[in-house]
Design a protein around this motif. Structure first.
Motif, PDB file in Angstrom:
ATOM      1  N   ALA A 183      -4.695  14.434  10.591  1.00 22.68           N
ATOM      2  CA  ALA A 183      -4.082  15.326  11.568  1.00 22.68           C
ATOM      3  C   ALA A 183      -2.574  15.337  11.340  1.00 22.68           C
ATOM      4  O   ALA A 183      -2.003  14.352  10.857  1.00 22.68           O
ATOM      5  N   ASP A 184      -1.941  16.429  11.692  1.00 21.32           N
ATOM      6  CA  ASP A 184      -0.496  16.538  11.492  1.00 21.32           C
ATOM      7  C   ASP A 184       0.262  15.442  12.233  1.00 21.32           C
ATOM      8  O   ASP A 184       1.312  14.992  11.787  1.00 21.32           O
ATOM      9  N   SER A 185      -0.275  15.017  13.358  1.00 27.29           N
ATOM     10  CA  SER A 185       0.422  14.035  14.191  1.00 27.29           C
ATOM     11  C   SER A 185       0.542  12.662  13.530  1.00 27.29           C
ATOM     12  O   SER A 185       1.393  11.862  13.927  1.00 27.29           O
ATOM     13  N   VAL A 186      -0.290  12.386  12.536  1.00 30.06           N
ATOM     14  CA  VAL A 186      -0.256  11.063  11.897  1.00 30.06           C
ATOM     15  C   VAL A 186       0.025  11.143  10.403  1.00 30.06           C
ATOM     16  O   VAL A 186       0.182  10.102   9.746  1.00 30.06           O
ATOM     17  N   LYS A 187       0.095  12.341   9.880  1.00 31.15           N
ATOM     18  CA  LYS A 187       0.299  12.514   8.439  1.00 31.15           C
ATOM     19  C   LYS A 187       1.611  11.862   8.011  1.00 31.15           C
ATOM     20  O   LYS A 187       2.640  12.037   8.651  1.00 31.15           O
ATOM     21  N   GLY A 188       1.542  11.072   6.951  1.00 30.65           N
ATOM     22  CA  GLY A 188       2.723  10.383   6.459  1.00 30.65           C
ATOM     23  C   GLY A 188       2.945   9.021   7.086  1.00 30.65           C
ATOM     24  O   GLY A 188       3.755   8.235   6.597  1.00 30.65           O
ATOM     25  N   ARG A 189       2.220   8.726   8.175  1.00 33.24           N
ATOM     26  CA  ARG A 189       2.367   7.430   8.841  1.00 33.24           C
ATOM     27  C   ARG A 189       1.083   6.605   8.756  1.00 33.24           C
ATOM     28  O   ARG A 189       1.143   5.379   8.677  1.00 33.24           O
ATOM     29  N   PHE A 190      -0.042   7.269   8.801  1.00 32.85           N
ATOM     30  CA  PHE A 190      -1.333   6.587   8.761  1.00 32.85           C
ATOM     31  C   PHE A 190      -1.986   6.809   7.400  1.00 32.85           C
ATOM     32  O   PHE A 190      -1.848   7.878   6.803  1.00 32.85           O
ATOM     33  N   THR A 191      -2.724   5.808   6.945  1.00 28.60           N
ATOM     34  CA  THR A 191      -3.449   5.915   5.688  1.00 28.60           C
ATOM     35  C   THR A 191      -4.873   5.418   5.879  1.00 28.60           C
ATOM     36  O   THR A 191      -5.082   4.292   6.342  1.00 28.60           O
ATOM     37  N   ILE A 192      -5.831   6.261   5.512  1.00 31.05           N
ATOM     38  CA  ILE A 192      -7.234   5.876   5.565  1.00 31.05           C
ATOM     39  C   ILE A 192      -7.668   5.495   4.156  1.00 31.05           C
ATOM     40  O   ILE A 192      -7.262   6.124   3.175  1.00 31.05           O
ATOM     41  N   SER A 193      -8.476   4.456   4.060  1.00 32.85           N
ATOM     42  CA  SER A 193      -8.934   4.008   2.746  1.00 32.85           C
ATOM     43  C   SER A 193     -10.304   3.366   2.884  1.00 32.85           C
ATOM     44  O   SER A 193     -10.785   3.115   3.995  1.00 32.85           O
ATOM     45  N   ARG A 194     -10.924   3.085   1.763  1.00 32.31           N
ATOM     46  CA  ARG A 194     -12.241   2.473   1.790  1.00 32.31           C
ATOM     47  C   ARG A 194     -12.328   1.375   0.747  1.00 32.31           C
ATOM     48  O   ARG A 194     -11.660   1.424  -0.288  1.00 32.31           O
ATOM     49  N   ASP A 195     -13.153   0.405   1.035  1.00 32.85           N
ATOM     50  CA  ASP A 195     -13.478  -0.657   0.086  1.00 32.85           C
ATOM     51  C   ASP A 195     -14.988  -0.598  -0.088  1.00 32.85           C
ATOM     52  O   ASP A 195     -15.737  -1.023   0.799  1.00 32.85           O
ATOM     53  N   ASN A 196     -15.427  -0.050  -1.198  1.00 33.44           N
ATOM     54  CA  ASN A 196     -16.861   0.136  -1.397  1.00 33.44           C
ATOM     55  C   ASN A 196     -17.608  -1.182  -1.544  1.00 33.44           C
ATOM     56  O   ASN A 196     -18.790  -1.267  -1.215  1.00 33.44           O
ATOM     57  N   ILE A 197     -16.936  -2.206  -2.040  1.00 34.08           N
ATOM     58  CA  ILE A 197     -17.604  -3.502  -2.199  1.00 34.08           C
ATOM     59  C   ILE A 197     -17.869  -4.118  -0.833  1.00 34.08           C
ATOM     60  O   ILE A 197     -18.952  -4.645  -0.564  1.00 34.08           O
ATOM     61  N   LYS A 198     -16.865  -4.035   0.038  1.00 33.13           N
ATOM     62  CA  LYS A 198     -17.022  -4.567   1.386  1.00 33.13           C
ATOM     63  C   LYS A 198     -17.685  -3.566   2.327  1.00 33.13           C
ATOM     64  O   LYS A 198     -17.981  -3.910   3.475  1.00 33.13           O
ATOM     65  N   ASN A 199     -17.877  -2.332   1.836  1.00 37.85           N
ATOM     66  CA  ASN A 199     -18.442  -1.282   2.674  1.00 37.85           C
ATOM     67  C   ASN A 199     -17.673  -1.156   3.978  1.00 37.85           C
ATOM     68  O   ASN A 199     -18.254  -1.166   5.085  1.00 37.85           O
ATOM     69  N   THR A 200     -16.379  -1.046   3.851  1.00 39.11           N
ATOM     70  CA  THR A 200     -15.503  -0.990   5.025  1.00 39.11           C
ATOM     71  C   THR A 200     -14.466   0.103   4.833  1.00 39.11           C
ATOM     72  O   THR A 200     -13.978   0.317   3.721  1.00 39.11           O
TER      73      THR A 200
END
Length: 126
Positions: A61-78
């Motif tokens: 969302a524009d409100s969090v762009k540049g401040r929040f980062t989403i990521s995944r760890d496929n090994i930990k499935n998280t």
């Protein structure tokens, strides 16, 4: 049993950082999307970010762009949500959610996600 286990959250001063995590388990779908939503008192639950576990594509969302980062760890499935430069207006209950779509746009409503975590409080205050 299908469930999303959230962790993280807490209290932080403006400008600080927090990290949330979301671990899905028991889902039979090979591919899915996970979204992070938040709901402040008196406001609608809004999506702020999502990630596809099919190709790792993300949206914000524009409100969090540049401040929040989403990521995944496929090994930990998280899936993680790293939140930096937090502002008082980021104060809300944060939820992760899952649907069986290959991709996400970051513009979905809560009704497009079928499974939800328990929610975790994030409070940004001095």
């Amino acid at each position: 049993q299908r469930q999303l286990i959230e962790s993280g959250g807490g209290n932080v001063q403006p400008g600080g950082s927090l990290s949330l995590s979301c671990a899905p388990s028991g889902f039979p779908f090979p591919y899915y999307a996970i979204g992070w939503f938040r709901q402040a008192p008196g406001k609608e639950r809004e999506i702020i970010s999502c990630i596809s576990n099919y190709d790792g594509s993300t949206a914000y969302a524009d409100s969090v762009k540049g401040r929040f980062t989403i990521s995944r760890d496929n090994i930990k499935n998280t899936v993680y949500l790293q939140m930096n430069s937090l502002k008082p207006e980021d104060t809300a209950v944060y939820y992760c959610a899952l649907n069986d779509h290959y991709f996400c746009s970051g513009k979905e409503t809560r009704y497009e996600y079928d499974y939800w975590g328990q929610g975790t409080q994030v409070t940004v205050s001095s």
